[in-house]
Design an enzyme around this catalytic site. Structure first.
Site, PDB file in Angstrom:
ATOM      1  CD  GLU A   9       3.433   5.297  13.559  1.00 43.89           C
ATOM      2  OE1 GLU A   9       3.996   4.854  14.562  1.00 43.89           O
ATOM      3  OE2 GLU A   9       2.191   5.378  13.444  1.00 43.89           O
TER       4      GLU A   9
ATOM      5  CG  ASN B 267       1.013   5.231   6.997  1.00 46.44           C
ATOM      6  OD1 ASN B 267       0.244   6.014   6.445  1.00 46.44           O
ATOM      7  ND2 ASN B 267       0.672   4.549   8.076  1.00 46.44           N
TER       8      ASN B 267
ATOM      9  CG  HIS C  79      -4.382   9.266  13.929  1.00 46.70           C
ATOM     10  ND1 HIS C  79      -5.440   8.379  13.829  1.00 46.70           N
ATOM     11  CD2 HIS C  79      -3.298   8.596  13.482  1.00 46.70           C
ATOM     12  CE1 HIS C  79      -4.987   7.228  13.350  1.00 46.70           C
ATOM     13  NE2 HIS C  79      -3.696   7.331  13.127  1.00 46.70           N
TER      14      HIS C  79
ATOM     15  CD  GLU D 121      -3.121   4.707  10.589  1.00 46.87           C
ATOM     16  OE1 GLU D 121      -3.244   4.933  11.809  1.00 46.87           O
ATOM     17  OE2 GLU D 121      -2.105   4.162  10.112  1.00 46.87           O
TER      18      GLU D 121
ATOM     19  CG  ASP E 189      -8.843   9.241  14.183  1.00 53.10           C
ATOM     20  OD1 ASP E 189      -8.194  10.264  14.465  1.00 53.10           O
ATOM     21  OD2 ASP E 189      -8.414   8.096  14.367  1.00 53.10           O
TER      22      ASP E 189
END
Ligand code: NAG
Ligand code: NAG
Length: 330
Positions: A152, A193, A229, A259, A261
């Protein structure tokens, strides 16, 4: 962002028509993916029913410690390293024969005060950065499939985030971090990432520029992790996701949804569950055959980022157990 709940990691390449009975990981491998995995960490490992599911390697071929390899845990005081918690997850992965995704080395969050409130020069902070990476990567040498070396680093507009790293060292902190990691373990895959880089736009361009920056230093970067996300009703179109993946793989790196979702407000409605199913199926799994392949995983229910998620009975989603955040689409 700080995601501490069960999250999933998914390498690219899943195709459709997975047998409902197949485990998530087995089904992914059968369709050409490297793994299907999940995050976990020490607090939830006391829950036997949960660990029984986590141990099911048919479902989870890879695990990631959500927090216990982060800086505040691994180097809470300067040059005092603590690997106890991270080792618990690494040992579990070893015992189960699961791949370990290691996360993370350089981030602007979960830094101990001695780092975030220290008064540093370029030279002293660079030394701290290299020392941390060298010690942590050497400790886990040979055990990680990949390291998230830098996490990030970008602001929402694609410019560099104004972190202590960037403010003190400039963009050079990124290639410096990757070089230190490569020196400490030449065999582990090194990833950048981030989130909101899953579709084309200035932030994805910024991430591509990070890949190029590392390469321009003659450094090694093996992969880009796209956190993915998403929010029900707002997941980008599949063709846009696919062309974005290709922009990364064209630079010579692999990609993974780290990750995934598709979150929604709970309690879930039938309409939202149906929409969530559609959007999960639309997440491309392969850059080369995106038009013919879909990822057939399905997240049911969910309580946003905190706490566990539960599968709910839905139109196309079967309740398997209370611990999965994903079901295989029928
Ligand atoms: C999970 O797997 C680990 C390592 O294989 C084992 O020691 C532990 O007993 C298992 N736990 C459960 C609840 O199955
Ligand atoms: C910090 O030092 C590195 C060399 O280690 C250099 O590449 C970088 O440009 C310097 N950053 C600043 C802000 O001067």
């Amino acid at each position: 962002m700080r995601f501490q709940s069960l999250t999933t990691a998914l390498a690219v390449g899943v195709s459709a028509h997975l047998a409902q009975a197949a485990g998530l990981h087995d089904a992914a491998v059968a369709k050409g993916l490297l793994y299907f995995g999940t995050a976990t960490d020490n607090p939830e490992l006391t829950n036997t029913a949960y660990v029984t599911q986590l141990n099911n390697t048919g479902d989870f071929g890879q695990i990631t410690p959500g927090n216990s390899q982060k800086w505040d845990t691994t180097e809470p005081s300067q040059n005092q390293f603590s690997f106890t918690k991270g080792d618990i997850v690494a040992d579990l992965a070893d015992a189960n024969g699961q791949k370990l995704r290691c996360h993370n080395l350089v981030w602007h969050q979960q830094l101990p005060n001695w780092v975030s409130s220290g008064s540093w020069t370029n030279e002293t902070l660079t030394a701290v950065l290299k020392n941390h990476i060298t010690n942590v990567v050497k400790h886990y040498k040979g055990r990680c499939y990949a390291w998230d070396v830098v996490n990030e680093a970008l602001a929402d507009d694609g410019s560099y985030r104004d972190s202590i790293w960037y403010k003190t060292i400039g963009e050079a902190y990124i290639p410096i971090a990757f070089a230190a990691a490569a020196a400490a373990d030449p065999d582990v895959k090194l990833y950048y990432n981030d989130y909101s880089i899953e579709w084309g736009g200035s932030k994805s361009t910024g991430a591509q520029n990070i890949v190029k920056l590392i390469q321009s230093y003659g450094g090694k970067i093996d992969g880009v992790g796209l956190q993915a996300h998403f929010t029900v009703g707002q997941t980008p179109a599949r063709k846009d996701l696919a062309s974005n993946l290709k922009a990364f793989t064209d630079l010579g790196v692999e990609v993974a949804y780290t990750e995934v979702d598709v979150r929604m407000q709970t309690p879930a409605t039938e309409a939202n569950l149906q929409q969530q199913s559609t959007e999960f199926a639309n997440i491309p799994s392969s850059t080369s055959t995106a038009s013919t392949r879909v990822k057939a995983y399905y997240q049911c229910g969910g309580m946003n980022y905190q706490g566990g998620t539960e599968c709910e009975e839905g139109l196309t989603c079967k309740k398997w157990n209370p611990y999965y955040s994903q079901c295989i689409q029928a």
